[in-house]
Design a protein around this motif. Structure first.
Motif, mmCIF file in Angstrom:
data_model
loop_
_atom_site.group_PDB
_atom_site.id
_atom_site.type_symbol
_atom_site.label_atom_id
_atom_site.label_comp_id
_atom_site.label_asym_id
_atom_site.label_seq_id
_atom_site.Cartn_x
_atom_site.Cartn_y
_atom_site.Cartn_z
ATOM 1 N N VAL A 71 0.882 -1.170 0.000
ATOM 2 C CA VAL A 71 0.000 0.000 0.000
ATOM 3 C C VAL A 71 0.918 1.218 0.000
ATOM 4 O O VAL A 71 1.464 1.611 1.036
ATOM 5 N N GLU A 72 1.093 1.754 -1.186
ATOM 6 C CA GLU A 72 2.040 2.849 -1.424
ATOM 7 C C GLU A 72 1.724 4.052 -0.523
ATOM 8 O O GLU A 72 2.615 4.614 0.116
ATOM 9 N N SER A 73 0.419 4.389 -0.447
ATOM 10 C CA SER A 73 0.034 5.597 0.306
ATOM 11 C C SER A 73 0.379 5.470 1.793
ATOM 12 O O SER A 73 0.603 6.459 2.479
ATOM 13 N N GLU A 74 0.410 4.238 2.313
ATOM 14 C CA GLU A 74 0.722 4.015 3.734
ATOM 15 C C GLU A 74 2.178 3.605 3.936
ATOM 16 O O GLU A 74 2.612 3.403 5.074
ATOM 17 N N GLN A 75 2.885 3.419 2.817
ATOM 18 C CA GLN A 75 4.291 2.970 2.882
ATOM 19 C C GLN A 75 4.433 1.664 3.683
ATOM 20 O O GLN A 75 5.286 1.548 4.568
ATOM 21 N N VAL A 76 3.537 0.707 3.364
ATOM 22 C CA VAL A 76 3.603 -0.598 4.028
ATOM 23 C C VAL A 76 3.504 -1.722 3.004
ATOM 24 O O VAL A 76 2.951 -1.541 1.916
ATOM 25 N N ILE A 77 4.056 -2.863 3.393
ATOM 26 C CA ILE A 77 3.805 -4.089 2.658
ATOM 27 C C ILE A 77 3.118 -5.037 3.628
ATOM 28 O O ILE A 77 3.493 -5.107 4.807
ATOM 29 N N THR A 78 2.080 -5.706 3.129
ATOM 30 C CA THR A 78 1.232 -6.495 4.019
ATOM 31 C C THR A 78 1.131 -7.944 3.538
ATOM 32 O O THR A 78 1.260 -8.214 2.344
ATOM 33 N N GLY B 39 -7.517 1.235 1.224
ATOM 34 C CA GLY B 39 -6.528 0.446 1.948
ATOM 35 C C GLY B 39 -6.260 -0.869 1.242
ATOM 36 O O GLY B 39 -6.708 -1.072 0.105
ATOM 37 N N ALA B 40 -5.556 -1.759 1.940
ATOM 38 C CA ALA B 40 -5.234 -3.061 1.357
ATOM 39 C C ALA B 40 -6.488 -3.931 1.281
ATOM 40 O O ALA B 40 -7.491 -3.653 1.946
ATOM 41 N N ASP B 41 -6.432 -4.954 0.448
ATOM 42 C CA ASP B 41 -7.450 -6.015 0.416
ATOM 43 C C ASP B 41 -8.842 -5.504 0.024
ATOM 44 O O ASP B 41 -9.843 -5.903 0.622
ATOM 45 N N HIS B 42 -8.879 -4.596 -0.960
ATOM 46 C CA HIS B 42 -10.165 -4.088 -1.497
ATOM 47 C C HIS B 42 -11.041 -3.442 -0.442
ATOM 48 O O HIS B 42 -12.212 -3.784 -0.291
ATOM 49 N N LYS B 43 -10.449 -2.524 0.324
ATOM 50 C CA LYS B 43 -11.231 -1.898 1.396
ATOM 51 C C LYS B 43 -11.142 -0.376 1.340
ATOM 52 O O LYS B 43 -10.103 0.182 0.982
ATOM 53 N N LEU B 44 -12.239 0.254 1.734
ATOM 54 C CA LEU B 44 -12.194 1.679 2.061
ATOM 55 C C LEU B 44 -11.947 1.730 3.556
ATOM 56 O O LEU B 44 -12.596 0.993 4.320
ATOM 57 N N ILE B 45 -11.008 2.574 3.977
ATOM 58 C CA ILE B 45 -10.632 2.545 5.391
ATOM 59 C C ILE B 45 -10.605 3.941 6.024
ATOM 60 O O ILE B 45 -10.482 4.951 5.323
ATOM 61 N N CYS B 46 -10.702 3.948 7.337
ATOM 62 C CA CYS B 46 -10.509 5.179 8.115
ATOM 63 C C CYS B 46 -9.983 4.766 9.488
ATOM 64 O O CYS B 46 -10.459 3.783 10.065
ATOM 65 N N PHE B 47 -9.004 5.493 9.991
ATOM 66 C CA PHE B 47 -8.444 5.167 11.314
ATOM 67 C C PHE B 47 -8.989 6.114 12.382
ATOM 68 O O PHE B 47 -9.268 7.282 12.110
#
Ligand code: CMX
Length: 133
Positions: free
Chosen positions: A35-42, A107-115
């Motif tokens: 997830v480029e926008s979050e700078q993570v690999i999952t 977000g990852a895995d076909h999701k719309l997310i909010c923290f």
């Protein structure tokens, strides 16, 4: 909120951690995604109805890098599946929870997310996620 969708676990090395979780759970990861926008690999594991998301940082700016530096590896967030993320965000905001995004993001895995900030939830980072259909 419908159910716990996944638990996010911050790890230093995704490959090493994936091997351990494959041994622990007796299954292989069904997906690895950056997830480029979050700078993570999952890496995602499905355990019955629930999922485990291992998260490793792609850069020092990533929230995961900062988390590991401060607290070490471990549970990073709890994600809840929601039917309508927009109405859930509106409701939580009105109730005084601190949302970390004004709008849902992809977000990852076909999701719309909010923290939701851990300061408004007794020290636990909460993720709302809605399946993108
Ligand atoms: N769980 C619990 N507490 C956390 C935390 C977490 N995951 N991350 C940070 N904190 C705590 C810090 O320890 C600190 O606590 P103290 O004040 O008691 O020392 C406090 O929150 C810091 O808050 P801050 O100064 O506002 O912000 P930070 O720069 O530390 O960032 C946060 C924290 C939650 C706002 C940031 O990590 C964020 O925006 N997270 C959302 C995005 C994200 O986590 N992305 C990665 C996952 C992406 C994915 O799942 O795909």
């Amino acid at each position: 909120m419908k159910k716990i969708e996944h638990l996010g676990i911050a790890v230093k090395d995704l490959n090493q951690a994936s091997i351990i979780y494959e041994q622990l759970l007796g299954i292989t990861s069904y997906k690895t995604e950056e997830v480029e926008s979050e700078q993570v690999i999952t890496a995602f594991f499905k355990v019955g109805e629930s999922k485990i998301e291992l998260l490793a940082a792609l850069s020092d700016d990533s929230a995961i890098a900062k988390f590991i530096e401060k607290k070490g590896e471990g549970i990073h967030h709890i994600a809840f599946d929601v039917e309508d993320i927009y109405s859930e965000m509106k409701k939580l905001k009105e109730e005084g929870f601190i949302l970390l995004n004004e709008e849902p993001k992809k977000g990852a895995d076909h999701k719309l997310i909010c923290f939701v900030h851990p300061k408004s939830t007794h020290g636990v980072l909460i993720e709302l996620c809605q399946e993108i259909k």
